[in-house]
Scaffold this motif. Structure first.
Motif, mmCIF file in Angstrom:
data_model
loop_
_atom_site.group_PDB
_atom_site.id
_atom_site.type_symbol
_atom_site.label_atom_id
_atom_site.label_comp_id
_atom_site.label_asym_id
_atom_site.label_seq_id
_atom_site.Cartn_x
_atom_site.Cartn_y
_atom_site.Cartn_z
ATOM 1 N N ASP A 34 37.364 38.493 51.066
ATOM 2 C CA ASP A 34 38.119 37.247 50.923
ATOM 3 C C ASP A 34 38.442 37.027 49.444
ATOM 4 O OD1 ASP A 34 39.169 34.723 50.924
ATOM 5 O OD2 ASP A 34 37.491 33.787 51.984
ATOM 6 N N GLU A 35 39.610 37.455 49.024
ATOM 7 C CA GLU A 35 39.984 37.360 47.620
ATOM 8 C C GLU A 35 40.316 35.940 47.183
ATOM 9 O OE1 GLU A 35 42.125 40.343 45.712
ATOM 10 O OE2 GLU A 35 40.693 41.829 46.427
ATOM 11 N N ALA A 36 40.411 35.007 48.109
ATOM 12 C CA ALA A 36 40.609 33.606 47.745
ATOM 13 C C ALA A 36 39.336 33.041 47.115
ATOM 14 C CB ALA A 36 41.002 32.782 48.967
ATOM 15 N N VAL A 37 38.192 33.643 47.429
ATOM 16 C CA VAL A 37 36.907 33.186 46.896
ATOM 17 C C VAL A 37 36.450 34.075 45.746
ATOM 18 C CG1 VAL A 37 34.471 32.777 47.443
ATOM 19 C CG2 VAL A 37 36.245 32.201 49.111
ATOM 20 N N ALA A 38 36.432 35.376 45.963
ATOM 21 C CA ALA A 38 35.972 36.330 44.958
ATOM 22 C C ALA A 38 36.899 37.537 44.964
ATOM 23 C CB ALA A 38 34.538 36.749 45.226
ATOM 24 N N ARG A 39 37.550 37.776 43.832
ATOM 25 C CA ARG A 39 38.523 38.863 43.728
ATOM 26 C C ARG A 39 37.861 40.110 43.154
ATOM 27 N NH1 ARG A 39 41.766 39.792 39.212
ATOM 28 N NH2 ARG A 39 41.338 37.672 38.512
ATOM 29 N N PHE A 40 37.992 41.228 43.857
ATOM 30 C CA PHE A 40 37.483 42.510 43.390
ATOM 31 C C PHE A 40 38.223 42.912 42.115
ATOM 32 C CE2 PHE A 40 38.185 47.078 43.130
ATOM 33 C CZ PHE A 40 36.889 47.542 43.123
ATOM 34 N N VAL A 41 37.472 43.275 41.062
ATOM 35 C CA VAL A 41 38.121 43.683 39.817
ATOM 36 C C VAL A 41 37.690 45.055 39.320
ATOM 37 C CG1 VAL A 41 38.661 41.361 38.989
ATOM 38 C CG2 VAL A 41 36.466 42.390 38.410
ATOM 39 N N GLY A 42 36.627 45.630 39.854
ATOM 40 C CA GLY A 42 36.224 46.948 39.378
ATOM 41 C C GLY A 42 34.981 47.461 40.066
ATOM 42 N N THR A 43 34.772 48.762 39.910
ATOM 43 C CA THR A 43 33.616 49.431 40.489
ATOM 44 C C THR A 43 32.723 49.922 39.359
ATOM 45 O OG1 THR A 43 34.950 50.142 42.361
ATOM 46 C CG2 THR A 43 32.893 51.295 42.026
ATOM 47 N N ILE A 44 31.432 49.726 39.524
ATOM 48 C CA ILE A 44 30.465 50.154 38.520
ATOM 49 C C ILE A 44 30.075 51.619 38.748
ATOM 50 C CG2 ILE A 44 28.117 49.790 37.626
ATOM 51 C CD1 ILE A 44 29.984 47.595 36.821
ATOM 52 N N ARG A 45 29.919 51.990 40.002
ATOM 53 C CA ARG A 45 29.527 53.367 40.321
ATOM 54 C C ARG A 45 30.604 54.036 41.149
ATOM 55 N NH1 ARG A 45 23.482 53.354 42.413
ATOM 56 N NH2 ARG A 45 24.190 55.441 42.919
ATOM 57 N N ARG A 46 30.762 55.330 40.959
ATOM 58 C CA ARG A 46 31.816 56.077 41.649
ATOM 59 C C ARG A 46 31.671 56.063 43.166
ATOM 60 N NH1 ARG A 46 35.020 58.091 37.977
ATOM 61 N NH2 ARG A 46 34.185 58.776 36.003
ATOM 62 N N ASP A 47 30.462 55.927 43.661
ATOM 63 C CA ASP A 47 30.276 55.906 45.114
ATOM 64 C C ASP A 47 30.628 54.539 45.711
ATOM 65 O OD1 ASP A 47 28.166 54.353 44.261
ATOM 66 O OD2 ASP A 47 26.611 55.701 44.987
ATOM 67 N N GLN A 48 31.195 53.652 44.899
ATOM 68 C CA GLN A 48 31.617 52.311 45.302
ATOM 69 C C GLN A 48 30.463 51.471 45.852
ATOM 70 O OE1 GLN A 48 35.122 52.456 47.718
ATOM 71 N NE2 GLN A 48 36.280 53.504 46.151
ATOM 72 N N PHE A 49 29.272 51.731 45.331
ATOM 73 C CA PHE A 49 28.090 51.005 45.762
ATOM 74 C C PHE A 49 27.984 49.653 45.065
ATOM 75 C CE2 PHE A 49 23.446 50.269 45.356
ATOM 76 C CZ PHE A 49 23.170 50.105 46.688
ATOM 77 N N LEU A 50 28.268 49.609 43.764
ATOM 78 C CA LEU A 50 28.228 48.361 42.998
ATOM 79 C C LEU A 50 29.621 48.022 42.497
ATOM 80 C CD1 LEU A 50 25.034 48.718 40.792
ATOM 81 C CD2 LEU A 50 25.378 47.159 42.679
ATOM 82 N N SER A 51 30.034 46.794 42.724
ATOM 83 C CA SER A 51 31.359 46.356 42.297
ATOM 84 C C SER A 51 31.269 45.024 41.574
ATOM 85 C CB SER A 51 32.278 46.221 43.510
ATOM 86 O OG SER A 51 32.455 47.477 44.128
ATOM 87 N N ILE A 52 32.322 44.726 40.813
ATOM 88 C CA ILE A 52 32.406 43.465 40.081
ATOM 89 C C ILE A 52 33.459 42.595 40.759
ATOM 90 C CG2 ILE A 52 32.929 42.374 37.872
ATOM 91 C CD1 ILE A 52 32.192 44.986 36.536
ATOM 92 N N TYR A 53 33.110 41.318 40.949
ATOM 93 C CA TYR A 53 34.009 40.359 41.578
ATOM 94 C C TYR A 53 34.203 39.175 40.649
ATOM 95 C CZ TYR A 53 33.108 43.128 45.689
ATOM 96 O OH TYR A 53 33.017 44.179 46.568
ATOM 97 N N PHE A 54 35.438 38.757 40.493
ATOM 98 C CA PHE A 54 35.812 37.613 39.664
ATOM 99 C C PHE A 54 35.868 36.376 40.554
ATOM 100 C CE2 PHE A 54 39.292 34.822 38.413
ATOM 101 C CZ PHE A 54 38.987 34.559 37.096
#
Length: 110
Positions: A34-54
Motif C-alpha cells: 500500500d504505497e499510500a501509507v508507505a512507499r518502497f524506495v530501496g532494497t538493502i540486500r540483493r535477495d530483497q529480504f530487507l527494504s526501505i519504505y518512506f
C-alpha cells in the motif's frame, strides 16, 4: 515484556504517535504494498529480504521504515539525513526519498 527495537525507535523518532498503531500500519502497508501509507524506495540486500519504505507522520514529518519484505516485520524507524547502503550503493535518506551522495569534490565545497 520489553519493547522491541522498532517500538523503541518509534517512541524516540515519532513523538506524538502511538508506536503500536504506527508499526501495525507499516506492517500492513508492507504486506499489501500500500504505497499510500508507505512507499518502497530501496532494497538493502540483493535477495530483497530487507527494504526501505518512506512514510509521513500525521504532522507531515518524513520518516523511513526498514522492513522485512516477505513478512512485513518492521526492524527499525529512521530519520532523514542518515546514510544507508542499498543495492544501488550508498544513499542519503532525503525528505522525499533516497538521494545520491554528492560527489567528493561537491562535498568539499560545502
Amino acid at each position: 515484556m520489553l519493547p522491541t527495537h522498532a517500538m523503541q525507535r518509534a517512541l524516540e523518532r515519532c513523538p506524538g504517535v502511538c508506536p503500536g498503531v504506527l508499526l501495525r500500519g507499516l506492517h500492513y502497508a508492507i504486506l499489501e504494498q500500500d504505497e499510500a501509507v508507505a512507499r518502497f524506495v530501496g532494497t538493502i540486500r540483493r535477495d530483497q529480504f530487507l527494504s526501505i519504505y518512506f512514510f509521513q507522520l500525521p504532522d507531515g514529518r518524513t520518516r523511513y521504515a526498514l522492513g522485512v519484505t516477505p513478512t512485513g516485520f518492521v526492524v527499525t524507524i529512521l530519520k532523514p539525513g542518515g546514510e544507508v547502503w542499498t543495492t544501488q550503493g550508498k544513499r542519503i535518506l532525503g525528505q522525499t526519498g533516497l538521494e545520491a551522495l554528492p560527489k567528493r569534490n561537491e562535498r568539499n565545497e560545502q
